[in-house]
Design a protein around this motif. Structure first.
Motif, short mmCIF file in Angstrom:
data_model
loop_
_atom_site.label_atom_id
_atom_site.label_comp_id
_atom_site.label_asym_id
_atom_site.label_seq_id
_atom_site.Cartn_x
_atom_site.Cartn_y
_atom_site.Cartn_z
N ALA A 1 102.18 44.85 -87.84
CA ALA A 1 103.07 44.33 -88.51
C ALA A 1 102.90 44.80 -90.21
O ALA A 1 103.80 45.41 -90.77
CB ALA A 1 103.06 42.82 -88.55
N ARG B 1 105.46 47.40 -91.91
CA ARG B 1 106.05 46.62 -93.24
C ARG B 1 105.79 47.59 -94.35
O ARG B 1 106.63 47.97 -95.03
CB ARG B 1 105.83 45.48 -93.11
CG ARG B 1 106.30 44.50 -94.23
CD ARG B 1 106.03 43.31 -94.40
NE ARG B 1 104.74 42.65 -94.87
CZ ARG B 1 103.93 42.46 -94.13
NH1 ARG B 1 103.84 42.42 -92.93
NH2 ARG B 1 102.44 42.39 -94.30
N ARG B 2 104.45 47.82 -94.59
CA ARG B 2 103.98 48.11 -96.00
C ARG B 2 103.94 49.75 -95.88
O ARG B 2 104.12 50.45 -97.17
CB ARG B 2 102.67 47.74 -96.13
CG ARG B 2 102.11 47.89 -97.59
CD ARG B 2 100.84 46.92 -98.14
NE ARG B 2 100.60 47.21 -99.35
CZ ARG B 2 100.66 46.35 -100.68
NH1 ARG B 2 101.67 45.62 -100.52
NH2 ARG B 2 100.16 46.85 -101.85
N GLN C 1 105.48 52.10 -93.25
CA GLN C 1 106.26 52.64 -92.62
C GLN C 1 105.55 53.48 -91.39
O GLN C 1 106.06 54.50 -91.04
CB GLN C 1 107.38 53.53 -93.10
CG GLN C 1 108.29 52.77 -94.21
CD GLN C 1 107.48 52.34 -95.28
OE1 GLN C 1 106.82 53.21 -95.99
NE2 GLN C 1 107.62 50.97 -95.61
#
Length: 383
Positions: free
Chosen positions: A71, A75-76, A78
């Motif tokens: 995750a 999220r941070r 890609q």
């Protein structure tokens, strides 16, 4: 925000390498790469809850651990990571060592982009391989010498390149274009790229870390990560090897077990999840504070010691300073600073064994600003 990081934490007398290896009552340590800040509150709280349980036996790493990693990077950064690619171990240096052991033979060549983190050299040589230097070129900042990399990679004995992304000690955050050229050269010549991305979250002023796994699509690539540098949890000893090649993973797993670095402690597992799931805001505040420290260092040296050249800091909290104008070697300066001023920094010879290493020192600026400025005042007095 600053009060999170301005408040000194007494570390001397706690069995701390940074503070206790060369103890002085007034020591200012600006050397080994950990931070003098308390880690994120969510990490401390998670560890406290785990301590209250009171039993610290062998650890089974839960699925929530892998979910946190996947995750976070999606999220941070890609980057989509498959669960099966992740192998945990006790640190990035052990990870590099087992990868070299698993995927090379004694006598093979491993390319390093010097100056570079000193443990790269030992990870290669301890496994019977030969270090081949693809030296970075210093202009306004460091750049890769792609022509030389092409020549070194074309040697049939060259089997691996260990990449440092972001780069320690040069402070570079490699661009997508630079990483793509590395990929193309190494892919063409069958050279495996192992990317140490332990400093990946520490980037500044618009510079964006690009995972080598994104550029390469995990083809001919292995990436090593850990929250240890970014969240100041190095003593908890947790890291991950990310590898999409199933055959390589099997060989790496065998080497992990042969090197006896297959077990991790419960605190590292808990801390990683609290870091990636709950501590992003703290991390962003940390990066802002560290860059303000860098600006304060640059201003001080520009006004008081303009003969020193400070290299641009795009990533990490480790500042590379050219001292060649002083007319003394880095080994001499670091020795004098420790003995006369009780300030400890790293000599450039740790990261570059060529004569050029004597022209540089490395300063760790991940500390309260008052501590950094005291160290700089003592550096000025000693010089």
């Amino acid at each position: 925000m600053n009060e999170l990081f301005d408040t000194p934490v007494v570390r001397s007398g706690t069995g701390c390498v940074k503070w206790d290896e060369h103890p002085h009552d007034d020591l200012v340590p600006l050397w080994v790469a950990d931070m003098d800040f308390r880690t994120a509150p969510a990490i401390i709280e998670a560890l406290q809850r785990r301590v209250e349980h009171g039993v610290f036996g062998y650890t089974l790493v839960p699925e929530s651990y892998y979910e946190a990693i996947i995750a976070w990077f999606h999220r941070r950064h890609q980057w989509t990571i498959d669960r099966s690619w992740i192998q945990y171990t006790s640190g990035v240096v052990p990870a590099l060592s087992v990868i070299v052991k698993a995927l090379t033979q004694p006598g093979d060549q491993v390319i390093l982009q010097t100056p570079v983190y000193n443990c790269f050299f030992s990870s290669v040589r301890n496994n019977g391989c030969e270090v081949v230097a693809n030296g970075l070129e210093l202009k306004q900042t460091y750049t890769m010498d792609f022509d030389d990399l092409e020549r070194k990679a074309a040697d049939p004995r060259a089997k691996m390149l260990i990449l440092c992304n972001p780069h320690n000690p040069a402070g570079r955050v490699w661009t997508r274009e630079e990483l793509t050229r590395v990929y193309n050269i190494c892919k063409e010549h069958g050279v495996i790229v192992v990317s140490d991305e332990i400093h990946n979250e520490l980037t500044y002023r618009g510079r964006r870390y690009v995972p080598y796994g994104v550029v390469s699509q995990m083809d001919n690539a292995i990436v090593c990560t850990s929250p240890s540098k970014s969240f100041n949890t190095a003593g908890l000893q947790i890291a991950n090897i990310i590898c999409a090649n199933a055959e390589w993973r099997e060989r790496i797993d065998r080497a992990i077990n042969q090197n006896e670095v297959c077990d991790v402690n419960p605190f590292g597992v808990v801390a990683l999840q609290a870091a990636y799931n709950e501590s992003e805001e703290w991390l962003d505040q940390l990066c802002e504070y560290i860059y303000q420290n860098y600006e304060a260092l640059c201003q001080f040296l520009a006004e008081r010691l303009p003969q020193l050249r400070v290299l641009p800091l795009e990533g990490t909290y480790l500042v590379w300073v050219d001292i060649s104008a002083l007319g003394i070697t880095a080994d001499e300066l670091t020795s004098r600073l420790l003995s006369e001023a009780h300030v400890q920094v790293n000599s450039g010879t740790m990261y570059d064994p060529s004569p050029a290493g004597q022209h540089f020192i490395r300063l760790n600026i991940a500390c309260p600003r008052s501590q950094l400025m005291e160290g700089l005042r003592r550096l000025l007095k000693t010089v």
